[in-house]
Structure formats: structure tokens, C-alpha cells
Design a protein around this motif. Structure first.
Motif, short mmCIF file in Angstrom:
data_model
loop_
_atom_site.label_atom_id
_atom_site.label_comp_id
_atom_site.label_asym_id
_atom_site.label_seq_id
_atom_site.Cartn_x
_atom_site.Cartn_y
_atom_site.Cartn_z
N ARG A 6 -2.75 119.07 10.98
CA ARG A 6 -2.76 119.11 12.44
C ARG A 6 -1.82 120.21 12.94
N VAL A 7 -2.17 120.73 14.10
CA VAL A 7 -1.35 121.75 14.76
C VAL A 7 -1.11 121.32 16.20
N GLY A 8 0.15 121.37 16.64
CA GLY A 8 0.48 121.09 18.03
C GLY A 8 1.08 122.33 18.67
N ILE A 9 0.82 122.52 19.94
CA ILE A 9 1.44 123.61 20.69
C ILE A 9 2.60 123.00 21.46
N TYR A 10 3.80 123.42 21.10
CA TYR A 10 5.02 122.78 21.60
C TYR A 10 5.96 123.79 22.25
N MET A 65 -3.56 118.42 16.94
CA MET A 65 -5.01 118.32 16.76
C MET A 65 -5.39 118.81 15.37
N ARG A 66 -6.42 118.21 14.82
CA ARG A 66 -7.08 118.79 13.66
C ARG A 66 -7.94 119.94 14.14
N LEU A 67 -8.13 120.94 13.32
CA LEU A 67 -8.93 122.09 13.73
C LEU A 67 -10.41 121.81 13.55
N ALA A 68 -11.20 122.26 14.52
CA ALA A 68 -12.64 122.08 14.48
C ALA A 68 -13.24 122.90 13.34
N ALA A 69 -14.41 122.50 12.90
CA ALA A 69 -15.12 123.23 11.84
C ALA A 69 -15.30 124.69 12.25
N GLY A 70 -15.01 125.58 11.33
CA GLY A 70 -15.15 127.00 11.61
C GLY A 70 -13.93 127.63 12.23
N CYS A 71 -12.94 126.84 12.59
CA CYS A 71 -11.72 127.36 13.20
C CYS A 71 -10.61 127.44 12.15
N SER A 72 -9.71 128.40 12.33
CA SER A 72 -8.61 128.58 11.40
C SER A 72 -7.28 128.59 12.14
N THR A 209 3.10 122.78 12.73
CA THR A 209 2.02 122.44 11.80
C THR A 209 2.43 121.28 10.89
N GLN A 210 1.54 120.31 10.77
CA GLN A 210 1.67 119.21 9.82
C GLN A 210 0.60 119.42 8.75
N GLU A 215 3.38 114.03 6.51
CA GLU A 215 4.35 115.11 6.32
C GLU A 215 4.95 115.51 7.66
N PRO A 216 6.13 116.12 7.66
CA PRO A 216 6.75 116.50 8.92
C PRO A 216 6.07 117.70 9.57
N PHE A 217 6.17 117.77 10.87
CA PHE A 217 5.72 118.95 11.61
C PHE A 217 6.80 120.02 11.52
N VAL A 218 6.38 121.26 11.24
CA VAL A 218 7.31 122.37 11.06
C VAL A 218 6.82 123.55 11.90
N ILE A 219 7.74 124.31 12.44
CA ILE A 219 7.36 125.49 13.22
C ILE A 219 6.67 126.49 12.31
N GLY A 220 5.40 126.77 12.60
CA GLY A 220 4.66 127.76 11.84
C GLY A 220 4.73 129.14 12.46
N ALA A 221 4.91 129.19 13.78
CA ALA A 221 4.99 130.47 14.47
C ALA A 221 5.58 130.25 15.85
#
Length: 234
Positions: A6-10, A65-72, A209-210, A215-221
Motif C-alpha cells: 500500500r502507498v499513502g500520500i502523507y 491504497m493498493r495500486l490498481a492493475a497496470g499502475c506502478s 509505502t507499506q 509491515e511498517p509504512f516508510v517514507i519512499g519519496a
């Protein structure tokens, strides 16, 4: 990427902001990494912060959110960068410790229209990357006895607390009993008094990103806001 990632915008304070250090210490984890950090020497703090620690010190703009099919992930990052090019940095009002439905959290001391606009833009403009929630997830959300407006947001955006039902908060504890509030609210107020009350700018948004459930959420960017204050929002 794991399909269950999952990815959250925080929002997360800059790493040179005293609030970043204070929040990391209170929760017992620097959100830029998985490893634990030392917490204040207060009996019971490890237990009451355990759930919030997994998410990292943050305020949600677009829920995980989980990413939709075809999304990266990289596609989402690019879209977030394009969004951020149009949004100017802005001042965040001082924060204070408050009770949010039994949880302790930091909230702004006065309304902040640019903050609401930023959250709204993240929710709406990045929604094409969101996988639809499962029936189980929807049922779990509905157990909270949602209002009509919250139900509408759940159906449209997969989460009940966005747009008109959203509010800024940086969670500090699990839900506390009335007796626990008597102890923990003053402790949190003392701990965050200097850092939370200081002036600060919102200069970026973060992709947390989790990588797998549990697993913990960590800053990916971190994505810098680069809009021109005189033209942003036009």
C-alpha cells in the motif's frame, strides 16, 4: 511490487524540523526507516503508541491504497510530482494536542484553506492509481456507523474521511479510556509544547509505502511543492 503493498500520500515535517524528531521519538520510530528509536521514559508509552508507530509520524492526505492493475509506484510518483508542480508551499498554523474520537493527535489551531486544498487535490487527482477496496474492507469501514456524507466518500474514494469529511490530524496514541486521557494528554502536551507550537512551512508531500501487510509504512519519496504562490490554484 507486492500486490498487497500500500502507498499513502502523507504530510510529514521536514527532517530538520524539531517536530520530526519529537514525533519520531514519541512514537518510537523514524518514519524514514524501519528501525526503532528511543522513546521518552514514560511508563506505558510503548503500548499506547504501537499502532501509530506502524504508520509512522504523519498526517494523511490521501489514505493508504493498493495500486490498481497496470499502475506502478513510479507512475504514482510521477503523477504526484506533476500535481506538486502546481501547488505552492504554504504556512501551517501552530499545532496542539487534542482528543480525536478518543485518540490523542496533533491538530492545527486554526483552519488552513491551503491544507484542505492540498488534501483534496491528492485525493482526486491521484485516485486513478487506487485499487478498489474489497467487500471485507467496505464492511469493516461501515461498522463505524458512517454518516451519509462519509458513506458517499467511501463509495466514491474507498475511504470515508476525505474531501468534506477530512480533517488534518497526526495520531499520537491508540484510543484511550477517560482515565488514560487524564495521564496521557498532559504528558503529550508537555512533550510537544515547543515543537508543535512553532511556525513551519508545508514544502512537500510524502509517499509512505507499506511493502506487505503488517509491515511498517516508510517514507519512499518526498515530493517538493513547486507552485508559484501568485498563480497556484488558477
Amino acid at each position: 511490487m507486492n500486490p498487497d503493498a500500500r502507498v499513502g500520500i502523507y504530510y510529514c515535517p521536514s527532517e530538520d524540523d524539531p517536530l520530526f524528531a519529537a514525533g519520531s521519538s514519541w512514537l518510537g520510530r523514524d518514519p524514514s526507516r524501519v528501525d526503532r528509536v528511543a522513546q521518552p521514559a514514560i511508563d506505558g508509552i510503548e503500548e499506547i503508541t504501537a499502532e501509530a508507530r506502524g504508520y509512522g509520524f504523519h498526517a494523511t492526505l490521501k489514505p493508504p491504497m493498493r495500486l490498481a492493475a497496470g499502475c506502478s509506484w513510479y507512475g504514482l510518483l510521477t503523477a504526484a510530482q506533476e500535481l506538486a508542480e502546481r501547488i505552492a508551499p504554504f504556512d501551517l498554523p501552530p499545532l496542539h494536542v487534542t482528543d480525536v474520537h478518543g485518540f490523542l493527535a496533533l491538530r492545527e489551531t486554526e483552519p488552513c484553506a491551503p491544507l484542505q486544498a492540498l488534501a483534496d487535490a491528492c485525493v482526486m487527482e491521484l485516485d486513478g492509481f487506487r485499487a478498489a477496496p474489497s467487500d471485507e474492507e467496505l464492511a469493516r469501514r461501515r461498522r463505524a456507523r458512517l454518516t451519509e456524507a462519509q458513506e458517499a466518500m467511501l463509495v466514491r474514494f474507498g475511504y470515508p474521511y476525505v474531501l468534506a469529511t477530512w480533517f488534518f490530524h497526526m495520531t499520537l496514541t491508540r484510543r484511550l479510556s477517560a482515565e488514560e486521557h487524564v495521564t496521557w494528554r498532559p504528558a503529550a502536551e508537555r512533550f510537544f509544547a515547543a515543537a508543535a507550537g512553532a511556525k513551519r512551512r508545508v514544502i512537500d508531500i510524502c509517499l509512505f509505502t507499506q511493502m506487505a501487510p503488517g509491515e511498517p509504512f516508510v517514507i519512499g519519496a518526498r515530493v517538493a511543492l513547486r507552485g508559484n504562490p501568485t498563480t497556484a490554484g488558477r
